[in-house]
Design a protein around this motif. Structure first.
Motif, PDB file in Angstrom:
ATOM      1  N   THR A   1       0.855  -1.204   0.000  1.00  0.00           N
ATOM      2  CA  THR A   1       0.000   0.000   0.000  1.00  0.00           C
ATOM      3  C   THR A   1       0.880   1.240   0.000  1.00  0.00           C
ATOM      4  O   THR A   1       0.659   2.177  -0.775  1.00  0.00           O
ATOM      5  N   GLY A   2       1.938   1.199   0.848  1.00  0.00           N
ATOM      6  CA  GLY A   2       2.850   2.352   0.890  1.00  0.00           C
ATOM      7  C   GLY A   2       3.456   2.621  -0.477  1.00  0.00           C
ATOM      8  O   GLY A   2       3.463   3.763  -0.969  1.00  0.00           O
TER       9      GLY A   2
ATOM     10  N   VAL B   1       0.717   4.015  -2.887  1.00  0.00           N
ATOM     11  CA  VAL B   1       0.335   5.397  -2.539  1.00  0.00           C
ATOM     12  C   VAL B   1       1.475   6.343  -2.900  1.00  0.00           C
ATOM     13  O   VAL B   1       1.257   7.429  -3.467  1.00  0.00           O
TER      14      VAL B   1
ATOM     15  N   ILE C   1       2.108  10.774   3.996  1.00  0.00           N
ATOM     16  CA  ILE C   1       1.218   9.599   4.017  1.00  0.00           C
ATOM     17  C   ILE C   1       2.004   8.359   3.576  1.00  0.00           C
ATOM     18  O   ILE C   1       2.034   7.322   4.247  1.00  0.00           O
ATOM     19  N   SER C   2       2.672   8.489   2.432  1.00  0.00           N
ATOM     20  CA  SER C   2       3.336   7.275   1.906  1.00  0.00           C
ATOM     21  C   SER C   2       4.477   6.861   2.833  1.00  0.00           C
ATOM     22  O   SER C   2       4.649   5.663   3.100  1.00  0.00           O
TER      23      SER C   2
ATOM     24  N   TYR D   1       3.134   4.856   5.717  1.00  0.00           N
ATOM     25  CA  TYR D   1       2.833   3.440   5.455  1.00  0.00           C
ATOM     26  C   TYR D   1       4.122   2.642   5.274  1.00  0.00           C
ATOM     27  O   TYR D   1       4.233   1.487   5.692  1.00  0.00           O
TER      28      TYR D   1
ATOM     29  N   THR E   1      -7.523  10.905   2.800  1.00  0.00           N
ATOM     30  CA  THR E   1      -6.811   9.850   2.055  1.00  0.00           C
ATOM     31  C   THR E   1      -7.748   8.728   1.638  1.00  0.00           C
ATOM     32  O   THR E   1      -7.303   7.645   1.266  1.00  0.00           O
TER      33      THR E   1
ATOM     34  N   THR F   1      -7.039   7.709  -2.283  1.00  0.00           N
ATOM     35  CA  THR F   1      -5.749   7.088  -2.673  1.00  0.00           C
ATOM     36  C   THR F   1      -5.483   5.828  -1.848  1.00  0.00           C
ATOM     37  O   THR F   1      -5.283   4.746  -2.398  1.00  0.00           O
ATOM     38  N   VAL F   2      -5.543   5.972  -0.518  1.00  0.00           N
ATOM     39  CA  VAL F   2      -5.196   4.798   0.302  1.00  0.00           C
ATOM     40  C   VAL F   2      -6.251   3.715   0.122  1.00  0.00           C
ATOM     41  O   VAL F   2      -5.940   2.518   0.055  1.00  0.00           O
TER      42      VAL F   2
ATOM     43  N   SER G   1      -4.884   0.166  -0.921  1.00  0.00           N
ATOM     44  CA  SER G   1      -4.945  -1.033  -0.070  1.00  0.00           C
ATOM     45  C   SER G   1      -5.746  -2.136  -0.767  1.00  0.00           C
ATOM     46  O   SER G   1      -5.355  -3.312  -0.743  1.00  0.00           O
TER      47      SER G   1
END
Lengths: 168, 98, 497, 330, 119
Positions: C333-334, C337, C399-400, C403, C478, C481-482, C486
């Motif tokens: 996910t990281g 994103v 954010i990235s 994660y 988020t 995107t997240v 995910s």
């Protein structure tokens, strides 16, 4: 009936194959460019004509002989033109002088000055110095020792191999 | 008839090898052009005989296309040689001019 | 077949249909209008596709009506929809932004060819993302690469030509490596459809060919994705391309190869080769770490602003490679994103650089002294982008990184080391962003330089700020995107949704 | 068994010519040898039962590629002046690459072994269902145009981009810098007009070559042929005319704007067929939606897209040749 | 007899080596492009040697003949596409080479790097 056809096409095909093979050997064995040119172009057209004729007999009455005739006509037209054009380009670029030294004697038609296009003497002569000088050196070595045909073949082949190694 | 085709194919293949050897060894550039021209025509014959050997005579269009391409290739080489003389003069003039 | 079912094909067909039209109609300014219309429609279609697949299902669209392994199939899931949105978004932003800067750099004569190449570059990238057939990915990879070469070679500087040549040679070798990998895959499984490949690869008994196929595909895609040792084509290509082109290819082109690497590695090789995840970490983690350090160090010592951002892209791709190598849902996910966020941040920063370039006529950091006061809005956008690179909270970069750190903690002692490396490289990012800020705000404009007074033209400033604000918006909310990332990660790992 | 002997023979020659290309310094020789390389490769494909690919490789590899390289050589240098750079790193990487492949292919299926997986999974479906679904004798054209028509659409756009790229790079006519003025250069070197025999034979054969190109185009369903080969053959005919008569006359025969319009129209036709089949309720590029009877629709679809491909490839090759020849020493 | 079956793959490996070596070792731009064409041609050989089947002929179905064994058409379709991709890349690269010659005056990569380092 078709046995006769088979035999005829076998004869044609094998002679054609032999002629083509002779052309190949001629290209390898001839001392300089113009004679190689001669060997290649004559057998090109001749060998192709025989082989294609041999195949035509085998084709039966379908579309195949027509296609073979088209190929034969096309080859018959283009291969001499290509050879003529190539020889003309070689003559223009002054290959003739290089060949005269190789064969060691003055070719009568050498003095014929090429048609209207300028004889850009400088192009090949200047451009490929290595092969010409090598040709002259090997010519001197090959020329004196020319009593038998086989002897001439050995040094010519050796110098050719040396030229190839020097060139690469 | 099988071995007749096979024999002709072998003869053509050997000539191809000789043409390639001349192409690799040929001292002057024109020998190489000669080798390419000869190789082209031999491929035409090889395809023609091979199509009979493999029993699919309808592949002869390939042979005609090969012959045609070989012919155009030689003309391109010719034009390249011819314009080379003039280009070398232009190059010389430009050096002289500089 | 309602229009709604035809969407997957439309996202590529619209672009392919408008490209010849843009090339044929050579009236003044018309190619740009056709190109923008095509790209914006494709962006709208990509957004509606993303809306349908956010729930987790996969759209299968059979091209030509032929069933799966025999015909070509488009397969769109959350991951491919997100990347398709990124590509078409970056392309439309680059085009809308680029009207003035392209008119300045690319002459009117080649405008039809240029904009047709732009459309086809977008079509190639989107085609790669939505395609479900291994060889079809190669064909669209060639479309996007060839049109990228054309776009880069349109740069004003003569060095654009030599960097295009180097990119052609490396790009073609990379694409041919991918082709060899697909050839070996076809040899052992007999099919080209990715879903069918994934199913049949498990039963292959001679493992050696599969390993070599995985190697060839990974190396080929690593060249196209500019992962560390094979990235030498990227800095020059980004620097000498026209500014609007750099905005587009910096945001989108390398991400697509990373997407294909992710899909091929996880969908096809993961469940077939026994300890493939160990091999993946062994191959990607060192390269990612090296990319982080070398990218940041080179960026610190770089004088040309565009090449500085290009080196920082090498570092950011190192982050994504680290994310891919951690075979956990959080890690993937990281990575996904970060692909989206980095595209947004880098697009915004290159837009700011283009605004500076149109006024200062140079991108050399030294000559931009005093830009902070002369062009406040542009430099503000650049600073926000810079903070995003560092990963300051309230920016997409945070954010990235969040994660990635989360995933790294789950990996035991190796994870702790990775967390340290991520934080340290964020510090390096602070150094090279600060270098630019320091020159722009705290240094007097040089006396001999031409005085720049007015701000960048409004028509360029508005798209820049739209992208920057979009960045901040997805940093706060988020869900989109997240959410997509995910779901995509779970599909890749085959985990229940 | 016979063909195995021939293919071994030709493959060895292939390697010898490749090594020779690597070692020669003179670029013109390298181009000539790469012409031979393509011809041997085409003969190889013919022996490995790939007639369509042999035709394409010959027409594009030996024909168009040699002409392009020669016209590029005329505009750039002719000798590879630089000594080879440090040969350790390249030698190491390439032998590592070769070693990996040879290591891997020991487990690969042998040449021609019938129970290889490749002959088991997707291929038999094509061979059995083509007569029933599309009813076209040449299965390669059926797969190329209909089953994997989306690939060929991508292919047409790859060729389209090559044309766009060359036009955007060489489209701008160069400012004249050197002393030879227009007329004089034309007369002396840009054509073979003063060669009487090549001129007559060349011009006589151009119509037959174009006719043969059209035959290959429409014969694509029954024998080896199709859009790509036909486009290249037609372009070869026009290039022959331009070689013999010189650039400007060649551009009068097929003007610049016409060939680039041809390119755009061909690509547009192909995409339009896809869009029309979408509008008529089928999927993108689903030809059976084109007319009431699916098989008739397939035939019509394949015919139109092959025409589109032929137009595009012919237009691209002519445009690229004109772009290079117009860029001569002016 | 066994090595005969693998001979195609060995030639494929050797041609890849020759192509890659030519790209990496030679700095002349046109020589590298010819190396690139050899590199791509090797891949064509890999795909087409996959489609041969003993006793098979080209996949063109003749009406009259029954139980005819045909070669596999799929790699041939892929290679038809790959050949045209190869010629398009070559044409574009040659156009860039001509522009490089006009801009830099030379097509030797090392000389171009020196000229770039000076400016």
């Amino acid at each position: 009936m078709d046995l006769l056809l088979d035999i005829a096409s076998a004869v044609l095909l094998l002679t054609g194959g032999f002629l083509v093979f002779v052309g190949g050997v001629g290209v390898m064995r001839m001392p300089e460019f113009f004679t190689r040119m001669h060997a290649a172009s004559v057998t090109d057209t001749g060998g192709a004509a025989l082989i294609l004729a041999g195949l035509m007999l085998q084709g039966g009455l379908t579309l195949v002989p027509l296609k073979l005739a088209a190929i034969f006509l096309f080859l018959f037209l283009t291969s001499p033109t290509a050879s003529y054009a190539l020889a003309n380009a070689a003559l223009l670029s002054g290959v003739a002088t290089a060949c005269r030294n190789q064969t060691g004697k003055q070719l009568p038609e050498d003095r014929m000055d090429p048609p209207s296009a300028p004889n850009s003497e400088n192009s090949l002569a200047a451009e490929a110095p290595a092969p010409k000088t090598v040709a002259r050196k090997s010519a001197k070595k090959a020329a004196p020792k020319r009593p038998t045909k086989k002897a001439a073949k050995k040094p010519a082949k050796k110098s050719a191999k040396k030229a190839a190694r020097k060139k690469s | 008839m099988e071995w007749v085709y096979f024999g002709t194919c072998i003869a053509i293949l050997i000539t191809m090898v000789l043409a390639v050897v001349r192409g690799l060894m040929g001292p002057t550039i024109f020998d190489r052009v000669l080798a390419v021209n000869m190789f082209g025509t031999k491929t035409v014959l090889f395809i023609a005989v091979m199509s009979f050997l493999s029993g699919r005579p309808d592949f002869l269009d390939l042979a005609l296309a090969y012959a045609l391409i070989n012919f155009i290739g030689v003309f391109a080489v010719l034009l390249f040689f011819q314009s080379r003389g003039v280009r070398r003069e232009a190059e010389a003039e430009r050096e002289a001019g500089k | 077949m309602t229009l709604y079912d035809q969407l997957p094909a439309l996202v590529v067909a619209v672009l392919l249909f408008t490209a010849p039209i843009a090339y044929m109609l050579r009236l003044h300014g018309f190619p740009w209008v056709v190109a923008t219309a095509g790209v914006v429609t494709s962006f709208a279609v990509a957004c509606s596709l993303a809306a349908t697949v956010i729930g987790g299902e996969t759209i299968i669209y059979e091209m030509g009506g032929w069933p799966a392994p025999y015909g070509i199939v488009l397969s769109i899931d959350a991951l491919s929809a997100l990347i398709a949105m990124l590509i078409t978004g970056a392309s439309s932003a680059g085009l809308i932004f680029g009207y003035k800067s392209l008119a300045d750099e690319v002459g009117e004569e080649i405008a039809p060819a240029f904009f047709a190449a732009w459309l086809l570059c977008t079509a190639g990238l989107v085609g790669m993302v939505v395609s479900g057939d291994a060889f079809n990915i190669f064909v669209f990879m060639e479309i996007s690469s060839l049109s990228t070469y054309v776009l880069i070679s349109a740069g004003p500087d003569r060095r654009a030509l030599i960097s295009t040549y180097r990119y052609i040679v490396m790009g073609t070798v990379g694409a041919t490596f991918y082709l060899i990998g697909v050839g070996f895959l076809y040899m052992v499984t007999g099919t080209l459809n990715t879903a069918d490949l994934a199913a049949r690869v498990g039963q292959v008994e001679d493992i050696r060919l599969l390993l070599v196929a995985a190697g060839f595909v990974s190396v080929g895609l690593a060249v196209k994705a500019a992962i560390f040792p094979l990235h030498s084509w990227m800095p020059n290509a980004y620097t000498f391309a026209p500014n609007a082109v750099t905005v587009f290819i910096a945001a989108a082109s390398t991400k697509v190869s990373l997407y294909v690497l992710m899909r091929v590695d996880y969908a096809i090789f993961q469940n077939s080769i026994s300890n493939h995840d160990v091999q993946l970490t062994f191959f990607l983690v060192p390269l990612g770490v090296l990319a982080l350090f070398s990218g940041s160090m080179l960026a610190i010592y770089e004088k040309n602003l565009k090449r500085l951002l290009a080196y920082s892209s090498v570092a950011q791709i190192g982050y994504i490679a680290l994310g891919i190598s951690m075979t956990s849902v959080a890690g993937l996910t990281g990575a996904i994103v970060h692909m989206f966020n980095h595209g947004l941040i880098k697009g915004g920063m290159f837009m700011a650089v283009a605004c500076l370039a149109i006024r200062y006529r140079t991108v050399n950091v030294a000559n931009l002294a005093g830009a902070g006061r002369a062009m406040p809005w542009t430099m503000a956008a650049f600073v926000i982008g810079g903070l995003g690179l560092i990963g300051v909270p309230l920016t997409p970069g945070f954010i990235s990184k969040w994660y990635l750190v989360l995933a790294a903690l789950g990996q035991g002692w190796l994870g702790a080391l990775l967390v340290a490396i991520i934080l340290f490289s964020s510090l390096l990012a602070v150094i090279y962003v600060w270098k630019v800020i320091e020159v722009a705000y705290f240094r007097e404009p040089r006396s001999n330089a031409v005085p720049v007074t007015e701000e960048a033209p409004l028509v360029m400033l508005i798209p820049t700020w739209i992208v920057v604000l979009a960045g901040i918006w997805i940093a706060l909310d988020t869900s989109m995107t997240v959410g997509l990332a995910s779901v995509g990660a779970k599909i890749l790992l085959g985990v229940a949704l | 068994m016979i063909t195995i002997v021939f293919s071994l023979f030709l493959l060895t020659m292939l390697v010898i010519v490749a090594v020779a290309i690597l070692r020669t310094d003179n670029l013109f020789t390298a181009v000539m040898l790469s012409g031979i390389f393509s011809l041997i490769m085409a003969a190889n494909f013919f022996i490995l039962d790939a007639a369509d690919v042999a035709l394409t490789e010959a027409v594009i590899g030996a024909g168009i590629s040699t002409v392009l390289f020669l016209s590029a050589l005329a505009l750039t240098a002719e000798y590879d002046r630089s000594p080879p750079v440090g040969t350790w790193v390249p030698l190491l990487t390439s032998s590592a690459l070769g070693g990996v492949i040879i290591f891997a292919t020991f487990q690969a299926p042998r040449l021609g072994d019938p129970n290889a997986i490749v002959h088991k999974h997707v291929a038999p479906w094509y061979l059995e269902r083509t007569p029933e679904l599309i009813d076209v004798p040449n299965v390669v054209t059926a797969v190329l145009a209909s089953f994997r028509g989306y690939d060929t659409l991508g292919e047409v756009f790859v060729v389209f981009i090559a044309c766009i790229g060359v036009m955007s790079l060489l489209g701008r006519v160069r400012p004249r810098r050197d002393s030879i003025e227009e007329g004089e250069f034309e007369k002396r070197s840009d054509n073979l007009r003063h060669h009487l025999i090549p001129r007559v034979v060349g011009k006589m054969l151009v119509p037959f070559i174009v006719l043969f190109g059209l035959y290959v185009q429409f014969h694509g369903d029954f024998g080896p042929g199709g859009g790509f080969q036909a486009g290249a053959l037609i372009a070869a005919g026009v290039i022959l005319y331009a070689l013999v008569e010189g650039g400007p006359r060649g551009r009068e025969l097929v003007p610049e704007w016409f060939s680039s319009m041809l390119v755009a129209l061909g690509a547009l036709t192909y995409t339009a067929v896809g869009v029309v089949s979408m509008m008529r309720g089928g999927r993108f590029l689903d030809y059976s939606a084109l007319s009431h009877d699916p098989i008739h629709g397939q035939h019509m679809g394949i015919l139109i897209i092959e025409a589109g491909v032929g137009m595009t490839v012919a237009g691209v090759m002519i445009t690229i040749f004109h772009a290079f020849s117009r860029r001569g020493i002016r | 007899m066994e090595v005969l079956g693998l001979y195609n793959y060995f030639v494929f490996a050797v041609l890849l080596m020759v192509g890659l070596y030519c790209i990496l070792a030679r700095t002349n731009i046109i020589k590298s492009l010819i190396g690139l064409t050899i590199f791509q041609a090797a891949v064509f050989l890999l795909y087409i040697s996959m489609d041969k089947i003993d006793g098979g002929t080209a996949p063109i179905i003749l009406e009259g003949v029954e139980d005819q064994v045909f070669a596999n058409p799929l790699p041939q379709v892929l290679i038809l596409t790959a050949i045209v991709v190869g010629i398009s890349t070559t044409a574009l690269a040659l156009a860039v080479t001509v522009r490089i010659k006009e801009a830099y005056g030379t097509i030797e990569e090392d000389k171009i790097q020196e000229m770039d380092r000076e400016t």
